[in-house]
Design a protein around this motif. Structure first.
Motif, PDB file in Angstrom:
ATOM      1  N   UNK A 297     -38.310  24.762  15.864  1.00  0.00           N
ATOM      2  CA  UNK A 297     -39.518  24.484  16.646  1.00  0.00           C
ATOM      3  C   UNK A 297     -39.966  25.695  17.453  1.00  0.00           C
ATOM      4  N   UNK A 298     -39.001  26.497  17.906  1.00  0.00           N
ATOM      5  CA  UNK A 298     -39.334  27.680  18.701  1.00  0.00           C
ATOM      6  C   UNK A 298     -39.823  28.836  17.829  1.00  0.00           C
ATOM      7  N   UNK A 299     -39.393  28.869  16.596  1.00  0.00           N
ATOM      8  CA  UNK A 299     -39.706  29.980  15.699  1.00  0.00           C
ATOM      9  C   UNK A 299     -41.210  30.048  15.445  1.00  0.00           C
ATOM     10  N   UNK A 300     -41.824  31.180  15.780  1.00  0.00           N
ATOM     11  CA  UNK A 300     -43.262  31.335  15.599  1.00  0.00           C
ATOM     12  C   UNK A 300     -43.658  31.269  14.124  1.00  0.00           C
ATOM     13  N   UNK A 301     -42.741  31.671  13.228  1.00  0.00           N
ATOM     14  CA  UNK A 301     -43.049  31.646  11.798  1.00  0.00           C
ATOM     15  C   UNK A 301     -42.800  30.278  11.176  1.00  0.00           C
ATOM     16  N   UNK A 302     -42.275  29.330  11.976  1.00  0.00           N
ATOM     17  CA  UNK A 302     -42.056  27.949  11.547  1.00  0.00           C
ATOM     18  C   UNK A 302     -41.216  27.881  10.270  1.00  0.00           C
ATOM     19  N   UNK A 303     -40.179  28.727  10.203  1.00  0.00           N
ATOM     20  CA  UNK A 303     -39.270  28.688   9.059  1.00  0.00           C
ATOM     21  C   UNK A 303     -38.343  27.487   9.158  1.00  0.00           C
ATOM     22  N   UNK A 304     -37.923  26.995   8.027  1.00  0.00           N
ATOM     23  CA  UNK A 304     -37.029  25.838   7.969  1.00  0.00           C
ATOM     24  C   UNK A 304     -35.618  26.339   7.701  1.00  0.00           C
ATOM     25  N   UNK A 305     -34.721  26.098   8.635  1.00  0.00           N
ATOM     26  CA  UNK A 305     -33.339  26.555   8.487  1.00  0.00           C
ATOM     27  C   UNK A 305     -32.580  25.650   7.523  1.00  0.00           C
ATOM     28  N   UNK A 306     -31.579  26.210   6.868  1.00  0.00           N
ATOM     29  CA  UNK A 306     -30.715  25.433   5.988  1.00  0.00           C
ATOM     30  C   UNK A 306     -29.562  24.866   6.820  1.00  0.00           C
ATOM     31  N   UNK A 307     -29.594  23.556   7.055  1.00  0.00           N
ATOM     32  CA  UNK A 307     -28.564  22.934   7.885  1.00  0.00           C
ATOM     33  C   UNK A 307     -27.195  22.962   7.206  1.00  0.00           C
ATOM     34  N   UNK A 308     -27.165  22.802   5.896  1.00  0.00           N
ATOM     35  CA  UNK A 308     -25.889  22.840   5.187  1.00  0.00           C
ATOM     36  C   UNK A 308     -25.277  24.234   5.246  1.00  0.00           C
ATOM     37  N   UNK A 309     -26.117  25.248   5.042  1.00  0.00           N
ATOM     38  CA  UNK A 309     -25.624  26.625   5.145  1.00  0.00           C
ATOM     39  C   UNK A 309     -25.139  26.924   6.556  1.00  0.00           C
ATOM     40  N   UNK A 310     -25.826  26.356   7.560  1.00  0.00           N
ATOM     41  CA  UNK A 310     -25.410  26.587   8.940  1.00  0.00           C
ATOM     42  C   UNK A 310     -24.048  25.968   9.221  1.00  0.00           C
ATOM     43  N   UNK A 311     -23.800  24.763   8.694  1.00  0.00           N
ATOM     44  CA  UNK A 311     -22.484  24.144   8.879  1.00  0.00           C
ATOM     45  C   UNK A 311     -21.394  24.986   8.221  1.00  0.00           C
ATOM     46  N   UNK A 312     -21.692  25.553   7.058  1.00  0.00           N
ATOM     47  CA  UNK A 312     -20.722  26.445   6.405  1.00  0.00           C
ATOM     48  C   UNK A 312     -20.464  27.668   7.278  1.00  0.00           C
ATOM     49  N   UNK A 313     -21.544  28.253   7.815  1.00  0.00           N
ATOM     50  CA  UNK A 313     -21.402  29.439   8.672  1.00  0.00           C
ATOM     51  C   UNK A 313     -20.598  29.116   9.930  1.00  0.00           C
ATOM     52  N   UNK A 314     -20.887  27.965  10.543  1.00  0.00           N
ATOM     53  CA  UNK A 314     -20.163  27.566  11.741  1.00  0.00           C
ATOM     54  C   UNK A 314     -18.694  27.310  11.418  1.00  0.00           C
ATOM     55  N   UNK A 315     -18.445  26.718  10.248  1.00  0.00           N
ATOM     56  CA  UNK A 315     -17.070  26.468   9.846  1.00  0.00           C
ATOM     57  C   UNK A 315     -16.282  27.753   9.696  1.00  0.00           C
ATOM     58  N   UNK A 316     -16.856  28.716   8.982  1.00  0.00           N
ATOM     59  CA  UNK A 316     -16.188  30.011   8.819  1.00  0.00           C
ATOM     60  C   UNK A 316     -16.019  30.684  10.181  1.00  0.00           C
ATOM     61  N   UNK A 317     -17.065  30.618  11.009  1.00  0.00           N
ATOM     62  CA  UNK A 317     -17.001  31.227  12.333  1.00  0.00           C
ATOM     63  C   UNK A 317     -15.892  30.642  13.187  1.00  0.00           C
ATOM     64  N   UNK A 318     -15.748  29.324  13.190  1.00  0.00           N
ATOM     65  CA  UNK A 318     -14.701  28.698  13.992  1.00  0.00           C
ATOM     66  C   UNK A 318     -13.312  28.998  13.456  1.00  0.00           C
ATOM     67  N   UNK A 319     -13.177  29.100  12.144  1.00  0.00           N
ATOM     68  CA  UNK A 319     -11.884  29.475  11.584  1.00  0.00           C
ATOM     69  C   UNK A 319     -11.498  30.889  12.017  1.00  0.00           C
ATOM     70  N   UNK A 320     -12.458  31.810  11.939  1.00  0.00           N
ATOM     71  CA  UNK A 320     -12.190  33.191  12.363  1.00  0.00           C
ATOM     72  C   UNK A 320     -11.920  33.253  13.860  1.00  0.00           C
ATOM     73  N   UNK A 321     -12.745  32.547  14.657  1.00  0.00           N
ATOM     74  CA  UNK A 321     -12.577  32.560  16.104  1.00  0.00           C
ATOM     75  C   UNK A 321     -11.206  32.021  16.499  1.00  0.00           C
ATOM     76  N   UNK A 322     -10.794  30.911  15.872  1.00  0.00           N
ATOM     77  CA  UNK A 322      -9.480  30.355  16.170  1.00  0.00           C
ATOM     78  C   UNK A 322      -8.346  31.276  15.784  1.00  0.00           C
ATOM     79  N   UNK A 323      -8.515  32.005  14.679  1.00  0.00           N
ATOM     80  CA  UNK A 323      -7.454  32.898  14.200  1.00  0.00           C
ATOM     81  C   UNK A 323      -7.247  34.106  15.106  1.00  0.00           C
TER      82      UNK A 323
END
Length: 537
Positions: A297-323
């Motif tokens: 909603x904030x994005x001026x270009x009104x791009x649609x984010x990939x929610x599934x890709x974001x969950x994958x990114x967050x998953x990898x991020x949390x695994x790395x952060x925890x490690x």
């Protein structure tokens, strides 16, 4: 209308870095720096753990994210959960196993395409969340702008665990104990930000290229040092004072990797750690998906984010952060908002902010500790104001009460409780309004003398039952009534029974009553034709 994400090339990212994303990344870094430290303090975790999570959220999640605007890092909404979990499992090293497990669960959710769950939250609730966070940012930063730093940065709940105050009483205490030095620094910083933005808006290249947030930091440091020399009573303190940024400095006699804490995987046999992982995964995923909707909603270009890709990114991020000893990460509205309002165009700004956090940890900690919190408070107050401009209230109100009531209840819920409780309140009210609104337009009554047609316009759910009862009670002896259910794919079981049972009532009252295509066996799910594959030569 939103459009799909454009195809970015290396040259696109490079130009974005030089023109917009580098200054935006620098601004986000300045906002994220105290928040990472404050959230770590609130979580009862090592201070470095917040910075590690910020670095991972910026670099790792930034590269893999499904959004060009979203910025990830440690989240205030998880602070209480993290603090309780560390206490329950007994050691931070054990807790880190839960963070890794949470990441694995999020990765699985992304692969299972669970990101679509974010679409179930009404738009009015997402708008309310953005406005509420803007108001909370302003309210929480007023004490820091006045030199009262008893409460840690990143605390967004109404009841403050750090000092026993709440958001409003903290402001009152801050006014009572206001520091003239902090007040001057924050006031000058706000004036500088406003003027800088106006000049940039007029097309002045210097003001568009150089971020105002960076100049605010320089001015804040300069004013504080002038106070030290000429007005000692206004001086905010040295690098170790509570009114300053306080990045832990790696000891000279220790290797750089000493800042990392590693998980104790022997705890995998402990059922509690699996519960911790599941809890963090659920809450972090929910917060991320909501923030992703907000980022779009904030994005001026009104791009649609990939929610599934974001969950994958967050998953990898949390695994790395925890490690490597970091706190759990989520997509965060405060940093994302700062990113958008600083003029970011692509994910490069997110990655830049992560790189700058890494430099701060390993090379520039002692220098950054000269930054007064009061000048950073001014930056955050500007971000908060942009999220909660008065015109937003007017715009949502003009959309109708069915939009405004869930919106305002979400705002009030977040301000006077916390993020997750406020969103839950708004979502429940929003869904109730949706159901109520739909139930009011399901049946049409056509009267021609004694001939009455009760036409069912669409699917009938239980909320339509009171409306139908009222219609049936208005029927009079001698009426000739047809109930037409041709357009309904689904009729609630209770409503079907009520319409069928009214046959006896109609007969007793002398009413001619006929059911047309009111069939119990109609499915709630419409028939979906298989998609045929078309080959284009």
């Amino acid at each position: 209308m939103k459009t799909s994400n454009p195809l970015y090339t290396f040259s696109t990212y490079s130009s974005g870095l030089l023109r917009s994303d580098l200054p935006a990344g620098l601004s986000v870094f300045l906002v994220a720096l105290p928040l990472c430290l404050g959230i770590a303090l609130a979580s009862g975790a090592p201070l470095f753990s917040g910075l590690v999570a910020g670095i991972v959220g910026g670099i790792v999640v930034g590269f893999l994210s499904g959004s060009e605007m979203s910025v990830s890092g440690p989240a205030a909404g998880l602070a209480v959960i993290v603090a309780d979990a560390i206490t329950n499992v007994g050691a931070y090293e054990v807790f880190l196993v839960g963070v890794v497990l949470a990441g694995a669960i999020q990765l699985g959710l992304g692969l299972l395409k669970a990101g679509k769950l974010s679409s179930f939250f009404p738009d009015s609730v997402i708008k309310g969340m953005l406005v509420a966070i803007g108001i909370v940012i302003v309210l929480k930063q007023i004490p820091h702008a006045l030199g009262r730093d008893n409460d840690y940065e990143g605390e967004f709940a109404f009841q403050q665990l750090a000092d026993g105050e709440n958001t409003l009483s903290e402001i009152y205490r801050a006014v009572e104990t206001a520091s003239m030095g902090a007040l001057i620094i924050s006031a000058v910083s706000l004036a500088l930000l406003i003027g800088w933005e106006r000049l940039a808006g007029r097309g002045w290249r210097f003001f568009k290229t150089l971020p105002g947030a960076l100049m605010v930091v320089f001015v804040g440091i300069g004013l504080n040092q002038l106070f030290r020399l000429y007005m000692p009573e206004w001086y905010m303190g040295d690098t170790a004072h509570q009114h300053m940024v306080q990045i832990p400095v790696v000891a000279a006699d220790k290797p750089w990797w000493s800042i990392f804490t590693f998980p104790d995987f022997s705890a995998l046999s402990n059922p509690r750690i699996w519960a911790v992982g599941a809890t963090i995964a659920i809450v972090a995923s929910l917060e991320t998906l909501l923030n992703l909707e907000a980022a779009d909603q904030l994005d001026e270009q009104r791009r649609v984010s990939s929610t599934d890709q974001e969950l994958i990114a967050q998953g990898v991020g949390n695994m790395v952060s925890g490690l490597v000893g970091g706190l759990p990460v989520t997509s965060v509205v405060v940093r994302t908002s700062a990113n958008v309002f600083s003029g970011a165009k692509t994910r490069v700004s997110t990655i830049v902010h992560g790189v700058l956090l890494a430099i701060a940890v390993f090379a520039a900690g002692s220098l950054l500790n000269y930054i007064p919190l009061s000048c950073l408070a001014a930056i955050l107050i500007m971000v908060g104001y942009k999220l909660a401009k008065p015109k937003i209230f007017k715009s949502v109100y003009n959309d109708g009460l069915n939009q405004f009531i869930p919106f305002i209840l979400t705002v009030l819920g977040i301000i006077f409780t916390d993020l997750l409780i406020g969103i839950t309140i708004g979502a429940v009210i929003g869904v109730m309004f949706i159901l109520y609104t739909n139930s009011q337009s399901t049946v049409k009554v056509i009267r021609q003398g004694k001939r009455i047609e009760i036409k069912i316009l669409k699917d009938l759910y239980f909320l339509s039952k009171p409306q139908l009862k009222v219609i049936l009670r208005t029927l009079q002896p001698g009426d000739q009534v047809i109930v037409d259910g041709t357009d309904a794919q689904f009729i609630d079981h209770d409503i079907y029974n009520m319409l069928r049972d009214y046959t006896d009532t109609a007969k007793a009252q002398g009413i001619s009553y006929e059911l047309k295509n009111v069939i119990k066996t109609k499915s709630a799910l419409p028939k979906v034709e298989p998609v045929k594959e078309v080959l284009i030569n």
